[in-house]
Design a protein around this motif. Structure first.
Motif, PDB file in Angstrom:
ATOM      1  N   ILE A 179       8.102  -9.864   1.157  1.00 23.25           N
ATOM      2  CA  ILE A 179       6.907  -9.805   1.990  1.00 23.25           C
ATOM      3  C   ILE A 179       6.587 -11.237   2.378  1.00 23.25           C
ATOM      4  CG2 ILE A 179       4.477  -9.163   2.155  1.00 23.25           C
ATOM      5  CD1 ILE A 179       6.629  -7.599  -0.543  1.00 23.25           C
ATOM      6  N   ILE A 180       6.570 -11.513   3.672  1.00 26.31           N
ATOM      7  CA  ILE A 180       6.296 -12.863   4.148  1.00 26.31           C
ATOM      8  C   ILE A 180       4.847 -12.927   4.617  1.00 26.31           C
ATOM      9  CG2 ILE A 180       6.929 -14.681   5.774  1.00 26.31           C
ATOM     10  CD1 ILE A 180       9.699 -13.485   5.949  1.00 26.31           C
ATOM     11  N   GLY A 181       4.074 -13.800   3.972  1.00 25.07           N
ATOM     12  CA  GLY A 181       2.672 -13.971   4.348  1.00 25.07           C
ATOM     13  C   GLY A 181       1.730 -13.574   3.234  1.00 25.07           C
ATOM     14  N   PRO A 182       1.232 -14.532   2.445  1.00 18.59           N
ATOM     15  CA  PRO A 182       0.346 -14.206   1.325  1.00 18.59           C
ATOM     16  C   PRO A 182      -1.120 -14.115   1.732  1.00 18.59           C
ATOM     17  CG  PRO A 182       0.905 -16.533   1.261  1.00 18.59           C
ATOM     18  CD  PRO A 182       1.650 -15.952   2.445  1.00 18.59           C
ATOM     19  N   GLY A 183      -1.388 -13.418   2.835  1.00 19.73           N
ATOM     20  CA  GLY A 183      -2.763 -13.131   3.234  1.00 19.73           C
ATOM     21  C   GLY A 183      -3.229 -11.836   2.619  1.00 19.73           C
ATOM     22  N   ALA A 184      -4.282 -11.256   3.179  1.00 16.40           N
ATOM     23  CA  ALA A 184      -4.845 -10.031   2.610  1.00 16.40           C
ATOM     24  C   ALA A 184      -3.848  -8.877   2.647  1.00 16.40           C
ATOM     25  CB  ALA A 184      -6.124  -9.661   3.351  1.00 16.40           C
ATOM     26  N   VAL A 185      -3.174  -8.698   3.787  1.00 13.10           N
ATOM     27  CA  VAL A 185      -2.221  -7.586   3.930  1.00 13.10           C
ATOM     28  C   VAL A 185      -0.973  -7.822   3.088  1.00 13.10           C
ATOM     29  CG1 VAL A 185      -0.703  -6.378   5.549  1.00 13.10           C
ATOM     30  CG2 VAL A 185      -3.058  -6.891   6.204  1.00 13.10           C
ATOM     31  N   GLY A 186      -0.357  -8.983   3.236  1.00 17.73           N
ATOM     32  CA  GLY A 186       0.885  -9.263   2.530  1.00 17.73           C
ATOM     33  C   GLY A 186       0.723  -9.255   1.024  1.00 17.73           C
ATOM     34  N   THR A 187      -0.366  -9.846   0.530  1.00 22.40           N
ATOM     35  CA  THR A 187      -0.587  -9.890  -0.913  1.00 22.40           C
ATOM     36  C   THR A 187      -0.843  -8.497  -1.476  1.00 22.40           C
ATOM     37  OG1 THR A 187      -1.501 -12.130  -0.729  1.00 22.40           O
ATOM     38  CG2 THR A 187      -1.984 -10.913  -2.742  1.00 22.40           C
ATOM     39  N   THR A 188      -1.601  -7.688  -0.749  1.00 22.56           N
ATOM     40  CA  THR A 188      -1.852  -6.317  -1.204  1.00 22.56           C
ATOM     41  C   THR A 188      -0.558  -5.525  -1.299  1.00 22.56           C
ATOM     42  OG1 THR A 188      -4.085  -6.315  -0.252  1.00 22.56           O
ATOM     43  CG2 THR A 188      -3.077  -4.173  -0.689  1.00 22.56           C
ATOM     44  N   ILE A 189       0.269  -5.622  -0.256  1.00 24.15           N
ATOM     45  CA  ILE A 189       1.550  -4.908  -0.277  1.00 24.15           C
ATOM     46  C   ILE A 189       2.408  -5.384  -1.438  1.00 24.15           C
ATOM     47  CG2 ILE A 189       3.706  -4.515   0.967  1.00 24.15           C
ATOM     48  CD1 ILE A 189       2.082  -4.697   3.571  1.00 24.15           C
ATOM     49  N   TYR A 221       1.575  -6.899  -4.262  1.00 26.20           N
ATOM     50  CA  TYR A 221       1.041  -6.534  -5.578  1.00 26.20           C
ATOM     51  C   TYR A 221       1.339  -5.078  -5.907  1.00 26.20           C
ATOM     52  CZ  TYR A 221      -2.194  -5.294  -9.278  1.00 26.20           C
ATOM     53  OH  TYR A 221      -2.723  -4.810 -10.448  1.00 26.20           O
ATOM     54  N   GLU A 222       1.063  -4.188  -4.966  1.00 24.96           N
ATOM     55  CA  GLU A 222       1.243  -2.768  -5.245  1.00 24.96           C
ATOM     56  C   GLU A 222       2.714  -2.405  -5.429  1.00 24.96           C
ATOM     57  OE1 GLU A 222      -1.036  -0.942  -6.165  1.00 24.96           O
ATOM     58  OE2 GLU A 222      -2.805  -2.041  -5.478  1.00 24.96           O
ATOM     59  N   LEU A 223       3.605  -3.021  -4.665  1.00 28.79           N
ATOM     60  CA  LEU A 223       5.032  -2.746  -4.854  1.00 28.79           C
ATOM     61  C   LEU A 223       5.521  -3.279  -6.191  1.00 28.79           C
ATOM     62  CD1 LEU A 223       6.603  -3.376  -1.317  1.00 28.79           C
ATOM     63  CD2 LEU A 223       5.680  -1.263  -2.287  1.00 28.79           C
ATOM     64  N   GLN A 224       5.028  -4.447  -6.589  1.00 35.48           N
ATOM     65  CA  GLN A 224       5.463  -5.046  -7.853  1.00 35.48           C
ATOM     66  C   GLN A 224       5.051  -4.227  -9.071  1.00 35.48           C
ATOM     67  OE1 GLN A 224       3.929  -9.051  -7.758  1.00 35.48           O
ATOM     68  NE2 GLN A 224       5.570  -9.812  -6.428  1.00 35.48           N
ATOM     69  N   GLN A 225       4.026  -3.380  -8.933  1.00 36.45           N
ATOM     70  CA  GLN A 225       3.596  -2.561 -10.067  1.00 36.45           C
ATOM     71  C   GLN A 225       4.615  -1.488 -10.419  1.00 36.45           C
ATOM     72  OE1 GLN A 225       0.790  -3.876 -11.532  1.00 36.45           O
ATOM     73  NE2 GLN A 225       1.279  -5.210  -9.796  1.00 36.45           N
ATOM     74  N   VAL A 226       5.495  -1.159  -9.473  1.00 31.90           N
ATOM     75  CA  VAL A 226       6.416  -0.030  -9.660  1.00 31.90           C
ATOM     76  C   VAL A 226       7.881  -0.433  -9.485  1.00 31.90           C
ATOM     77  CG1 VAL A 226       7.037   2.276  -8.814  1.00 31.90           C
ATOM     78  CG2 VAL A 226       4.630   1.582  -8.875  1.00 31.90           C
ATOM     79  N   HIS A 278      11.006   7.154   1.024  1.00 32.07           N
ATOM     80  CA  HIS A 278      11.401   7.752  -0.252  1.00 32.07           C
ATOM     81  C   HIS A 278      11.405   6.695  -1.355  1.00 32.07           C
ATOM     82  CE1 HIS A 278      13.418  10.424  -3.064  1.00 32.07           C
ATOM     83  NE2 HIS A 278      14.313   9.473  -3.281  1.00 32.07           N
ATOM     84  N   TYR A 279      11.850   5.489  -1.043  1.00 32.08           N
ATOM     85  CA  TYR A 279      11.927   4.424  -2.039  1.00 32.08           C
ATOM     86  C   TYR A 279      10.527   3.994  -2.493  1.00 32.08           C
ATOM     87  CZ  TYR A 279      13.623   0.201  -4.358  1.00 32.08           C
ATOM     88  OH  TYR A 279      13.916  -0.769  -5.282  1.00 32.08           O
ATOM     89  N   LEU A 280       9.553   4.064  -1.596  1.00 36.05           N
ATOM     90  CA  LEU A 280       8.196   3.609  -1.906  1.00 36.05           C
ATOM     91  C   LEU A 280       7.281   4.720  -2.410  1.00 36.05           C
ATOM     92  CD1 LEU A 280       7.425   1.314   1.189  1.00 36.05           C
ATOM     93  CD2 LEU A 280       8.586   0.720  -0.949  1.00 36.05           C
TER      94      LEU A 280
END
Length: 284
Positions: A5-15, A17-22, A141-143
């Protein structure tokens, strides 16, 4: 699957974080190595310097501002392989064709949050709308066990134009008015916003987009549900003297209006004034 994910703003960081949980192999990239404090989870997320990365990724989600996209091309050349899927998780439209890669998708983003310094606060929603095909089916399917909801659209253009109109109205008036959503309580501003949406609807229809007859009233009803203190991305960019995504939103619609020889006086004025803000922010 290796996902960046390129861009540690509100959208990029949220994506991220949530992907890293799984999922494994999820990397958040930015201009420097640093840590982002993510709320309300109260967790820190590592951001890696994009220049330090050399191995390609299978999926790259680009969540930078639209005016920063062109400068990313050299990094994308280095971080992609022939089958890499690139998803533009950005406001606006018209930039997909500027990227010289085989699999580029424009997503319509519904993730609400705010970034200040090195802290991101996520408010609501986790949705990305994207064109339906075999490749995006596999990614969905992956997500599927993450909070990030990939919604596959048979006709993504309609969804894109709907979000363009939503952004056209409220982003324009909050940015130019220097005020949050409460600005819509001013009758003259409310009327200006309505005229902007009417003109945007006219352009969309000229582009062959089918929209409900009540689209303007529907969007104004959505705005009415916004809390008074709610800002928009363009509003925050103006008050922070940051460059605006004007060319990908108002500018894109303006140029389409010129193509179809349409009269859009409110849009013309708003676009000119926002371009002025953008020019000053670059100098700033």
């Amino acid at each position: 699957m290796r996902i960046a994910i390129i861009g540690p703003g509100a959208v990029g960081t949220t994506i991220a974080y949530e992907l890293q949980q799984v999922l494994p192999h999820i990397t958040l990239l930015g201009r420097t190595n640093k840590s982002i404090h993510f709320q309300p989870a109260n967790q820190h997320i590592i951001v890696k310097d994009i220049k330090s990365m050399t191995d390609p990724f299978d999926v790259i989600i680009v969540a930078v501002k639209t005016h920063q996209l062109e400068s990313l091309v050299p990094d994308l050349n280095r971080l992609t392989h022939d089958e890499t899927t690139i998803i533009l998780a950005q406001n606006g439209y018209g930039l997909r064709s500027t990227l010289p890669f085989k699999y580029v998708y424009q997503a319509v983003v519904y993730i609400s949050g705010q970034k200040k310094d090195d802290e991101v606060i996520h408010f609501r929603d986790y949705r990305l709308h994207i064109q339906h095909d075999r490749r995006t089916e596999q990614l969905k399917h992956y997500l599927e066990h993450t909070k990030i909801e990939l919604i596959l659209e048979d006709h993504i253009e309609t969804t894109i134009w709907y979000k363009l109109l939503v952004n056209l109205g409220v982003n324009s008036i909050t940015a130019l008015g220097g005020n949050t959503a409460q600005i819509l309580k001013i009758p003259e501003v409310y009327q200006l916003c309505t005229r902007l949406l009417e003109e945007g609807k006219q352009v969309a229809m000229a582009e062959g987009i089918t929209l409900p007859d009540t689209i303007v009233e529907d969007i104004m009803h959505i705005y009415a549900g916004y809390p008074d203190h709610m800002g928009t991305s363009m509003y925050y960019d103006v008050i922070n003297h940051q460059p605006l995504e004007v060319e990908a939103i108002q500018g894109f619609i303006y140029r389409k209006a010129r193509t179809h020889h349409l009269s859009t006086p409110s849009l013309d004025t708003v676009y000119a004034l926002l371009r002025s803000h953008h020019s000053l922010s670059i100098q700033y």
